[in-house]
Design an enzyme around this catalytic site. Structure first.
Site: not given
Length: 257
Positions: A153, A157, A188
Protein backbone atom coordinates in the site's frame (compact mmCIF):
# COMPACT_ATOMS: atom_id res chain seq x y z
CA UNK A 1 -20.34 27.98 -6.27
CA UNK A 2 -16.69 27.45 -7.15
CA UNK A 3 -17.42 24.50 -9.45
CA UNK A 4 -20.52 25.84 -11.18
CA UNK A 5 -20.87 24.26 -14.62
CA UNK A 6 -18.12 21.70 -13.98
CA UNK A 7 -18.43 17.93 -14.24
CA UNK A 8 -16.33 15.72 -11.97
CA UNK A 9 -15.65 12.00 -11.71
CA UNK A 10 -14.86 10.88 -8.17
CA UNK A 11 -13.70 7.32 -7.59
CA UNK A 12 -14.18 5.55 -4.29
CA UNK A 13 -17.21 7.80 -3.86
CA UNK A 14 -19.35 5.41 -1.84
CA UNK A 15 -17.96 6.31 1.56
CA UNK A 16 -15.30 8.17 3.51
CA UNK A 17 -13.26 10.85 1.79
CA UNK A 18 -14.74 10.05 -1.63
CA UNK A 19 -18.32 10.52 -0.45
CA UNK A 20 -17.41 13.70 1.43
CA UNK A 21 -15.72 15.06 -1.69
CA UNK A 22 -18.76 14.29 -3.84
CA UNK A 23 -20.99 16.15 -1.40
CA UNK A 24 -18.67 19.18 -1.28
CA UNK A 25 -18.34 19.31 -5.06
CA UNK A 26 -22.11 19.17 -5.46
CA UNK A 27 -22.52 21.94 -2.89
CA UNK A 28 -20.18 24.05 -5.00
CA UNK A 29 -22.23 23.51 -8.17
CA UNK A 30 -20.55 20.56 -9.87
CA UNK A 31 -22.35 17.65 -11.46
CA UNK A 32 -20.71 14.62 -9.89
CA UNK A 33 -20.19 11.16 -11.30
CA UNK A 34 -19.91 8.64 -8.48
CA UNK A 35 -17.71 5.63 -9.17
CA UNK A 36 -17.05 2.62 -6.93
CA UNK A 37 -17.89 -1.06 -6.85
CA UNK A 38 -20.86 -0.84 -4.45
CA UNK A 39 -23.98 0.46 -6.17
CA UNK A 40 -25.94 0.66 -2.90
CA UNK A 41 -23.40 2.96 -1.26
CA UNK A 42 -23.19 5.15 -4.36
CA UNK A 43 -26.98 5.37 -4.54
CA UNK A 44 -27.13 6.59 -0.95
CA UNK A 45 -24.59 9.35 -1.66
CA UNK A 46 -26.44 10.31 -4.85
CA UNK A 47 -29.74 10.50 -2.97
CA UNK A 48 -28.26 12.94 -0.47
CA UNK A 49 -26.88 15.10 -3.27
CA UNK A 50 -30.12 15.11 -5.23
CA UNK A 51 -32.20 15.84 -2.13
CA UNK A 52 -30.17 19.04 -1.76
CA UNK A 53 -30.80 20.01 -5.38
CA UNK A 54 -27.54 18.72 -6.85
CA UNK A 55 -26.83 16.48 -9.83
CA UNK A 56 -25.28 13.04 -9.49
CA UNK A 57 -24.74 10.05 -11.75
CA UNK A 58 -24.17 6.63 -10.22
CA UNK A 59 -21.64 4.53 -12.16
CA UNK A 60 -20.69 1.25 -10.45
CA UNK A 61 -17.15 0.67 -11.72
CA UNK A 62 -14.20 -1.62 -11.15
CA UNK A 63 -11.58 1.06 -11.59
CA UNK A 64 -8.87 -1.56 -12.14
CA UNK A 65 -10.63 -2.72 -15.32
CA UNK A 66 -9.65 -0.71 -18.39
CA UNK A 67 -12.89 -1.36 -20.26
CA UNK A 68 -14.92 -0.35 -17.22
CA UNK A 69 -12.99 2.92 -17.00
CA UNK A 70 -13.64 3.61 -20.66
CA UNK A 71 -17.35 3.07 -20.05
CA UNK A 72 -17.23 5.38 -17.03
CA UNK A 73 -15.84 8.28 -19.04
CA UNK A 74 -18.21 7.59 -21.95
CA UNK A 75 -21.24 7.60 -19.61
CA UNK A 76 -20.07 10.85 -18.06
CA UNK A 77 -19.76 12.65 -21.39
CA UNK A 78 -23.00 11.13 -22.70
CA UNK A 79 -24.92 12.30 -19.63
CA UNK A 80 -23.37 15.71 -18.95
CA UNK A 81 -21.65 16.57 -22.23
CA UNK A 82 -18.21 17.18 -20.75
CA UNK A 83 -15.65 16.24 -18.09
CA UNK A 84 -13.61 18.81 -16.19
CA UNK A 85 -12.28 17.19 -13.02
CA UNK A 86 -11.00 13.76 -12.03
CA UNK A 87 -10.50 12.76 -8.40
CA UNK A 88 -8.66 9.45 -8.06
CA UNK A 89 -9.60 8.38 -4.56
CA UNK A 90 -10.38 4.66 -4.95
CA UNK A 91 -8.13 2.37 -2.94
CA UNK A 92 -7.59 -1.26 -2.06
CA UNK A 93 -5.16 -1.98 0.77
CA UNK A 94 -3.98 -5.57 1.26
CA UNK A 95 -1.66 -5.74 4.29
CA UNK A 96 1.41 -7.90 4.54
CA UNK A 97 4.87 -7.94 6.08
CA UNK A 98 7.53 -7.60 3.42
CA UNK A 99 9.58 -10.67 4.34
CA UNK A 100 6.70 -13.02 3.53
CA UNK A 101 4.41 -10.85 1.40
CA UNK A 102 2.28 -12.87 -1.00
CA UNK A 103 2.94 -11.80 -4.60
CA UNK A 104 -0.73 -11.66 -5.56
CA UNK A 105 -1.56 -9.57 -2.49
CA UNK A 106 1.37 -7.27 -3.26
CA UNK A 107 0.09 -6.61 -6.77
CA UNK A 108 -3.48 -6.05 -5.58
CA UNK A 109 -2.29 -2.95 -3.74
CA UNK A 110 -1.34 -1.41 -7.08
CA UNK A 111 -4.35 -2.44 -9.20
CA UNK A 112 -6.80 0.11 -7.81
CA UNK A 113 -4.65 2.79 -6.17
CA UNK A 114 -2.18 3.19 -9.02
CA UNK A 115 -3.24 1.32 -12.17
CA UNK A 116 -6.85 2.48 -11.88
CA UNK A 117 -5.74 6.09 -11.45
CA UNK A 118 -3.56 5.87 -14.54
CA UNK A 119 -6.37 4.25 -16.58
CA UNK A 120 -8.80 7.03 -15.65
CA UNK A 121 -6.31 9.84 -16.27
CA UNK A 122 -5.42 8.39 -19.66
CA UNK A 123 -9.05 7.91 -20.66
CA UNK A 124 -10.08 11.36 -19.44
CA UNK A 125 -7.18 13.18 -21.11
CA UNK A 126 -9.01 14.38 -24.23
CA UNK A 127 -11.85 15.88 -22.19
CA UNK A 128 -9.51 17.41 -19.64
CA UNK A 129 -7.45 18.97 -22.41
CA UNK A 130 -10.53 20.37 -24.16
CA UNK A 131 -11.83 21.90 -20.93
CA UNK A 132 -8.52 22.88 -19.29
CA UNK A 133 -9.35 20.53 -16.47
CA UNK A 134 -7.82 19.33 -13.23
CA UNK A 135 -6.83 16.05 -11.65
CA UNK A 136 -6.53 15.50 -7.91
CA UNK A 137 -4.96 12.20 -6.90
CA UNK A 138 -5.38 11.00 -3.34
CA UNK A 139 -2.24 9.44 -1.87
CA UNK A 140 -1.56 8.79 1.83
CA UNK A 141 0.94 9.67 4.53
CA UNK A 142 1.98 6.03 4.15
CA UNK A 143 3.45 7.14 0.83
CA UNK A 144 5.73 9.52 2.75
CA UNK A 145 6.56 7.52 5.88
CA UNK A 146 7.18 3.86 6.62
CA UNK A 147 4.42 1.81 8.23
CA UNK A 148 4.96 -1.84 9.23
CA UNK A 149 2.60 -4.22 7.46
CA UNK A 150 1.66 -1.88 4.63
CA UNK A 151 4.61 -2.24 2.23
CA UNK A 152 2.46 -2.74 -0.87
CA UNK A 153 0.00 0.00 0.00
CA UNK A 154 2.76 2.44 0.94
CA UNK A 155 4.66 1.73 -2.28
CA UNK A 156 1.52 2.27 -4.37
CA UNK A 157 0.73 5.53 -2.63
CA UNK A 158 4.31 6.77 -3.06
CA UNK A 159 4.04 5.89 -6.75
CA UNK A 160 0.82 7.91 -6.94
CA UNK A 161 2.84 11.00 -6.03
CA UNK A 162 5.33 10.24 -8.80
CA UNK A 163 2.53 9.65 -11.30
CA UNK A 164 0.98 13.01 -10.44
CA UNK A 165 4.25 14.89 -10.84
CA UNK A 166 4.96 13.34 -14.22
CA UNK A 167 1.44 14.02 -15.48
CA UNK A 168 1.73 17.63 -14.32
CA UNK A 169 4.91 18.05 -16.36
CA UNK A 170 3.49 16.38 -19.46
CA UNK A 171 0.09 18.07 -19.35
CA UNK A 172 0.86 21.55 -18.01
CA UNK A 173 1.08 23.20 -21.42
CA UNK A 174 -2.16 21.44 -22.38
CA UNK A 175 -3.95 23.40 -19.68
CA UNK A 176 -4.38 20.46 -17.30
CA UNK A 177 -3.34 20.73 -13.67
CA UNK A 178 -2.45 17.60 -11.68
CA UNK A 179 -1.92 17.63 -7.91
CA UNK A 180 -1.90 15.21 -5.00
CA UNK A 181 -3.65 15.35 -1.65
CA UNK A 182 -1.98 13.30 1.09
CA UNK A 183 -4.40 12.44 3.90
CA UNK A 184 -3.47 11.31 7.37
CA UNK A 185 -5.91 9.72 9.80
CA UNK A 186 -9.58 10.43 9.10
CA UNK A 187 -12.74 8.95 10.58
CA UNK A 188 -13.66 6.80 7.60
CA UNK A 189 -15.01 3.23 7.65
CA UNK A 190 -11.57 1.90 6.69
CA UNK A 191 -9.88 3.74 9.57
CA UNK A 192 -12.58 2.77 12.04
CA UNK A 193 -12.03 -0.88 11.14
CA UNK A 194 -8.37 -0.57 12.13
CA UNK A 195 -9.02 1.41 15.34
CA UNK A 196 -12.48 0.11 16.36
CA UNK A 197 -12.46 0.95 20.08
CA UNK A 198 -12.26 4.16 22.07
CA UNK A 199 -8.84 3.38 23.53
CA UNK A 200 -7.19 2.96 20.11
CA UNK A 201 -8.93 6.05 18.76
CA UNK A 202 -7.80 8.10 21.76
CA UNK A 203 -4.23 6.89 21.32
CA UNK A 204 -4.31 7.79 17.64
CA UNK A 205 -5.73 11.23 18.38
CA UNK A 206 -3.02 11.90 20.97
CA UNK A 207 -0.32 11.02 18.40
CA UNK A 208 -1.51 13.84 16.11
CA UNK A 209 -0.25 17.37 16.85
CA UNK A 210 -3.73 18.94 16.62
CA UNK A 211 -4.97 16.31 19.07
CA UNK A 212 -7.74 14.69 17.05
CA UNK A 213 -8.57 12.50 14.07
CA UNK A 214 -9.79 14.37 11.01
CA UNK A 215 -13.30 14.57 9.59
CA UNK A 216 -13.47 13.42 5.93
CA UNK A 217 -15.02 16.76 5.00
CA UNK A 218 -11.76 18.47 5.99
CA UNK A 219 -9.88 16.43 3.41
CA UNK A 220 -12.66 17.05 0.89
CA UNK A 221 -12.11 20.80 1.33
CA UNK A 222 -8.45 20.39 0.34
CA UNK A 223 -9.43 18.37 -2.73
CA UNK A 224 -12.01 21.00 -3.62
CA UNK A 225 -9.41 23.76 -3.43
CA UNK A 226 -6.97 21.99 -5.75
CA UNK A 227 -9.76 21.17 -8.21
CA UNK A 228 -11.05 24.74 -8.30
CA UNK A 229 -9.82 27.80 -10.18
CA UNK A 230 -8.53 29.15 -6.88
CA UNK A 231 -5.58 26.80 -7.43
CA UNK A 232 -5.06 27.90 -11.04
CA UNK A 233 -1.28 28.31 -10.62
CA UNK A 234 -0.74 25.14 -8.62
CA UNK A 235 0.29 21.91 -10.34
CA UNK A 236 2.69 19.05 -9.70
CA UNK A 237 2.63 19.50 -5.95
CA UNK A 238 1.38 17.74 -2.82
CA UNK A 239 -0.90 19.04 -0.09
CA UNK A 240 -0.57 17.10 3.16
CA UNK A 241 -3.78 17.06 5.23
CA UNK A 242 -2.92 15.20 8.42
CA UNK A 243 -3.19 17.46 11.45
CA UNK A 244 0.58 17.97 11.43
CA UNK A 245 1.54 14.32 11.89
CA UNK A 246 4.31 13.99 9.29
CA UNK A 247 5.73 17.40 10.19
CA UNK A 248 6.57 16.25 13.70
CA UNK A 249 10.06 15.30 14.83
CA UNK A 250 9.64 12.62 17.47
CA UNK A 251 12.16 13.57 20.13
CA UNK A 252 11.09 10.92 22.61
CA UNK A 253 10.54 12.37 26.08
CA UNK A 254 12.53 15.54 25.45
CA UNK A 255 10.66 18.76 26.11
CA UNK A 256 11.64 22.42 25.98
CA UNK A 257 8.36 23.88 27.21
Amino acid sequence: MRLQGKVAIITGAGQGIGAATALRFAEEGAAVVLAARSQDKLAAVAATIEAAGGRALVCPTDIANEEAVQALVASTVETFGRLDIVVNNAVLMVPGMLANHDTKAWRQNFLVSLDGAMFLMREAYAQLKANRGAVVNVSSVCGLRGSPGTAGYSAAKAAMIGLSRNAAMEWGKKGIRVNTVIPGAFLTPATEAVIPDDASRDATAKSIPVGRIGDPRECANAILFLASDEASYITGTELVVDGGRVAELNAGTASWE
